[in-house]
Design a protein around this motif. Structure first.
Motif, PDB file in Angstrom:
ATOM      1  N   GLY A  21       0.813  -1.210   0.000  1.00  0.00           N
ATOM      2  CA  GLY A  21       0.000   0.000   0.000  1.00  0.00           C
ATOM      3  C   GLY A  21       0.844   1.256   0.000  1.00  0.00           C
ATOM      4  O   GLY A  21       0.507   2.253  -0.662  1.00  0.00           O
ATOM      5  N   TRP A  22       1.947   1.238   0.743  1.00  0.00           N
ATOM      6  CA  TRP A  22       2.843   2.392   0.732  1.00  0.00           C
ATOM      7  C   TRP A  22       3.367   2.641  -0.679  1.00  0.00           C
ATOM      8  O   TRP A  22       3.466   3.793  -1.124  1.00  0.00           O
ATOM      9  CB  TRP A  22       4.024   2.152   1.676  1.00  0.00           C
ATOM     10  CG  TRP A  22       3.664   1.933   3.108  1.00  0.00           C
ATOM     11  CD1 TRP A  22       2.447   2.177   3.693  1.00  0.00           C
ATOM     12  CD2 TRP A  22       4.507   1.421   4.148  1.00  0.00           C
ATOM     13  NE1 TRP A  22       2.485   1.843   5.023  1.00  0.00           N
ATOM     14  CE2 TRP A  22       3.729   1.383   5.331  1.00  0.00           C
ATOM     15  CE3 TRP A  22       5.825   0.998   4.195  1.00  0.00           C
ATOM     16  CZ2 TRP A  22       4.249   0.939   6.541  1.00  0.00           C
ATOM     17  CZ3 TRP A  22       6.347   0.545   5.395  1.00  0.00           C
ATOM     18  CH2 TRP A  22       5.562   0.526   6.557  1.00  0.00           C
ATOM     19  N   MET A  23       3.708   1.570  -1.386  1.00  0.00           N
ATOM     20  CA  MET A  23       4.241   1.715  -2.742  1.00  0.00           C
ATOM     21  C   MET A  23       3.198   2.283  -3.690  1.00  0.00           C
ATOM     22  O   MET A  23       3.514   3.110  -4.546  1.00  0.00           O
ATOM     23  CB  MET A  23       4.751   0.365  -3.242  1.00  0.00           C
ATOM     24  CG  MET A  23       5.938  -0.159  -2.455  1.00  0.00           C
ATOM     25  SD  MET A  23       6.395  -1.821  -2.915  1.00  0.00           S
ATOM     26  CE  MET A  23       7.707  -2.146  -1.704  1.00  0.00           C
ATOM     27  N   VAL A  24       1.948   1.832  -3.525  1.00  0.00           N
ATOM     28  CA  VAL A  24       0.867   2.387  -4.345  1.00  0.00           C
ATOM     29  C   VAL A  24       0.712   3.878  -4.068  1.00  0.00           C
ATOM     30  O   VAL A  24       0.532   4.693  -4.993  1.00  0.00           O
ATOM     31  CB  VAL A  24      -0.452   1.649  -4.054  1.00  0.00           C
ATOM     32  CG1 VAL A  24      -1.618   2.333  -4.756  1.00  0.00           C
ATOM     33  CG2 VAL A  24      -0.356   0.198  -4.505  1.00  0.00           C
ATOM     34  N   SER A  25       0.786   4.251  -2.786  1.00  0.00           N
ATOM     35  CA  SER A  25       0.665   5.657  -2.416  1.00  0.00           C
ATOM     36  C   SER A  25       1.784   6.496  -3.030  1.00  0.00           C
ATOM     37  O   SER A  25       1.534   7.584  -3.569  1.00  0.00           O
ATOM     38  CB  SER A  25       0.698   5.791  -0.887  1.00  0.00           C
ATOM     39  OG  SER A  25       0.673   7.146  -0.494  1.00  0.00           O
ATOM     40  N   TYR A  26       3.006   5.981  -2.999  1.00  0.00           N
ATOM     41  CA  TYR A  26       4.137   6.725  -3.566  1.00  0.00           C
ATOM     42  C   TYR A  26       4.031   6.810  -5.079  1.00  0.00           C
ATOM     43  O   TYR A  26       4.394   7.821  -5.681  1.00  0.00           O
ATOM     44  CB  TYR A  26       5.459   6.074  -3.148  1.00  0.00           C
ATOM     45  CG  TYR A  26       6.019   6.652  -1.870  1.00  0.00           C
ATOM     46  CD1 TYR A  26       7.283   7.231  -1.828  1.00  0.00           C
ATOM     47  CD2 TYR A  26       5.277   6.653  -0.695  1.00  0.00           C
ATOM     48  CE1 TYR A  26       7.792   7.778  -0.667  1.00  0.00           C
ATOM     49  CE2 TYR A  26       5.762   7.190   0.472  1.00  0.00           C
ATOM     50  CZ  TYR A  26       7.023   7.754   0.489  1.00  0.00           C
ATOM     51  OH  TYR A  26       7.515   8.306   1.648  1.00  0.00           O
ATOM     52  N   PHE A  27       3.555   5.746  -5.716  1.00  0.00           N
ATOM     53  CA  PHE A  27       3.332   5.801  -7.164  1.00  0.00           C
ATOM     54  C   PHE A  27       2.345   6.916  -7.498  1.00  0.00           C
ATOM     55  O   PHE A  27       2.567   7.711  -8.425  1.00  0.00           O
ATOM     56  CB  PHE A  27       2.797   4.450  -7.663  1.00  0.00           C
ATOM     57  CG  PHE A  27       2.199   4.510  -9.034  1.00  0.00           C
ATOM     58  CD1 PHE A  27       2.995   4.774 -10.147  1.00  0.00           C
ATOM     59  CD2 PHE A  27       0.834   4.306  -9.222  1.00  0.00           C
ATOM     60  CE1 PHE A  27       2.439   4.837 -11.430  1.00  0.00           C
ATOM     61  CE2 PHE A  27       0.277   4.361 -10.486  1.00  0.00           C
ATOM     62  CZ  PHE A  27       1.082   4.630 -11.594  1.00  0.00           C
ATOM     63  N   GLY A  28       1.242   6.994  -6.727  1.00  0.00           N
ATOM     64  CA  GLY A  28       0.269   8.049  -6.966  1.00  0.00           C
ATOM     65  C   GLY A  28       0.840   9.432  -6.723  1.00  0.00           C
ATOM     66  O   GLY A  28       0.548  10.375  -7.476  1.00  0.00           O
ATOM     67  N   ILE A  31      -7.363   2.471   3.933  1.00  0.00           N
ATOM     68  CA  ILE A  31      -7.908   2.307   2.578  1.00  0.00           C
ATOM     69  C   ILE A  31      -6.939   1.530   1.699  1.00  0.00           C
ATOM     70  O   ILE A  31      -7.331   0.622   0.952  1.00  0.00           O
ATOM     71  CB  ILE A  31      -8.211   3.690   1.955  1.00  0.00           C
ATOM     72  CG1 ILE A  31      -9.381   4.348   2.686  1.00  0.00           C
ATOM     73  CG2 ILE A  31      -8.516   3.554   0.464  1.00  0.00           C
ATOM     74  CD1 ILE A  31      -9.668   5.762   2.245  1.00  0.00           C
ATOM     75  N   LEU A  32      -5.656   1.856   1.784  1.00  0.00           N
ATOM     76  CA  LEU A  32      -4.648   1.157   0.985  1.00  0.00           C
ATOM     77  C   LEU A  32      -4.574  -0.319   1.356  1.00  0.00           C
ATOM     78  O   LEU A  32      -4.504  -1.195   0.481  1.00  0.00           O
ATOM     79  CB  LEU A  32      -3.285   1.822   1.174  1.00  0.00           C
ATOM     80  CG  LEU A  32      -3.114   3.224   0.577  1.00  0.00           C
ATOM     81  CD1 LEU A  32      -1.794   3.839   1.032  1.00  0.00           C
ATOM     82  CD2 LEU A  32      -3.174   3.182  -0.938  1.00  0.00           C
ATOM     83  N   ALA A  33      -4.606  -0.606   2.655  1.00  0.00           N
ATOM     84  CA  ALA A  33      -4.525  -2.004   3.102  1.00  0.00           C
ATOM     85  C   ALA A  33      -5.729  -2.796   2.627  1.00  0.00           C
ATOM     86  O   ALA A  33      -5.588  -3.926   2.132  1.00  0.00           O
ATOM     87  CB  ALA A  33      -4.414  -2.048   4.623  1.00  0.00           C
ATOM     88  N   VAL A  34      -6.917  -2.226   2.780  1.00  0.00           N
ATOM     89  CA  VAL A  34      -8.137  -2.914   2.349  1.00  0.00           C
ATOM     90  C   VAL A  34      -8.108  -3.157   0.843  1.00  0.00           C
ATOM     91  O   VAL A  34      -8.463  -4.242   0.358  1.00  0.00           O
ATOM     92  CB  VAL A  34      -9.383  -2.096   2.747  1.00  0.00           C
ATOM     93  CG1 VAL A  34     -10.638  -2.668   2.092  1.00  0.00           C
ATOM     94  CG2 VAL A  34      -9.550  -2.077   4.261  1.00  0.00           C
ATOM     95  N   ALA A  35      -7.674  -2.147   0.081  1.00  0.00           N
ATOM     96  CA  ALA A  35      -7.621  -2.290  -1.377  1.00  0.00           C
ATOM     97  C   ALA A  35      -6.667  -3.399  -1.796  1.00  0.00           C
ATOM     98  O   ALA A  35      -6.987  -4.213  -2.680  1.00  0.00           O
ATOM     99  CB  ALA A  35      -7.207  -0.960  -2.012  1.00  0.00           C
TER     100      ALA A  35
END
Length: 302
Positions: free
Chosen positions: A3-10, A42-46
């Motif tokens: 999830g952290w990686m998805v957040s940083y990508f965004g 939200i990131l974890a659930v996704a």
């Protein structure tokens, strides 16, 4: 972590990280992310939902095709970043810290302790000990040989680990970061590398996109491991295993998510260090489940 990686990508994609951004601001983003329970939740659930949806269809048709392309692209980008890190002002000091053995460190921590840590890391990075690699191995065709795949996996894993160190440690010494901070370094050091590069916003977005796929394969390995165990032991269908295991993982992941903010506390670990919920879980997995599980598999095989 996925999830952290998805957040940083965004953040790179939308320009919240940009070339020329002050290095301190780039590093501060990680702390802001951890302190936000809503975004973390939200990131974890996704990630959990997407992971179990993919596992519900099986692994080979979709994920395998995509991951092959993404992993090759990630490997190429790692080589580019490693070359860039070697051009930074603190590269020489970083490489000395990274590659030269320290007699004082060995004496301080004990050779046995360092060997144990290295073995635990090997069990973790190769997905041994809790059955993940064994589950993937069960899907191999007869055309593939276990010794050949084992050699290729070990060589590629070690090569990527060495290249990752060549990215991280020169950057730590160039930007004045503490190199002993552990896994969080990737979210504090690499953004500084990207914002110091020409076109860093694009490079950063691509890197964290590819890294998301890399981490996602690990997530799927764990999910498939749990689902396969339930299907084999309880006779569940894949659909039932997806629903039941998905709900369980969603609930079990919340303490780790909230351990950085609402449920934050510091506990003393047997190693002498202090940590919060994720550190406790990491200690239990790395120091108990992985080595003990590996011994059980070894005894089973022989």
């Amino acid at each position: 972590v996925s999830g952290w990686m998805v957040s940083y990508f965004g953040r790179f994609l939308t320009g919240k990280f940009y070339s020329g951004m002050p290095a301190e601001d780039a590093s501060a983003v990680f702390g802001e992310l951890l302190a936000n329970p809503v975004e973390m939740g939200i990131l974890a659930v996704a990630i959990v939902i997407v992971g179990f949806v993919v596992c519900s269809f099986g692994l080979q048709k979709g994920l395998e095709r995509v991951s092959k392309v993404m992993m090759i692209a990630l490997l190429a980008l790692i080589l580019i970043l490693a070359g860039h890190s070697l051009t930074l002002s603190g590269a020489a000091e970083g490489m000395k810290f990274y590659l030269l053995p320290s007699v004082d460190t060995i004496r301080e921590h004990g050779l046995g302790s360092l060997i144990t840590d290295a073995m635990n890391q090997a069990f973790f990075t190769l997905s041994l000990g809790i059955g993940a690699m064994e589950i993937f191995g069960s899907y191999m065709s007869d055309e593939q040989t276990l010794p050949g795949e084992a050699v290729r996996i070990c060589c590629l894993d070690t090569f990527v680990a060495l290249m990752s160190g060549m990215i991280i440690f020169p950057a730590c010494f160039s930007f004045g970061l503490e190199p002993g901070q552990g896994p969080s370094l990737i979210f504090m050091t690499l953004p500084r590398v990207f914002v110091s590069m020409t076109g860093g916003q694009l490079w950063g977005a691509l890197f964290f996109l590819f890294l998301t796929f890399a981490s996602f394969t690990t997530v799927l390995a764990v999910f498939e491991n749990i689902m396969a165990s339930c299907m084999d032991n309880f006779g569940w269908s894949r659909k039932k295993a997806t629903i039941v295991c998905g709900i369980f993982i969603l609930l079990a992941s919340m303490p780790c998510v909230l351990g950085y903010n609402l449920w934050y506390f510091e506990a003393s670990l047997p190693s002498g260090a202090t940590g919060q919920i994720l550190d406790i879980e990491d200690f239990l997995v790395s120091n108990l489940l992985l080595p003990i599980g590996s011994l059980i598999y070894l005894l089973f095989c022989v």
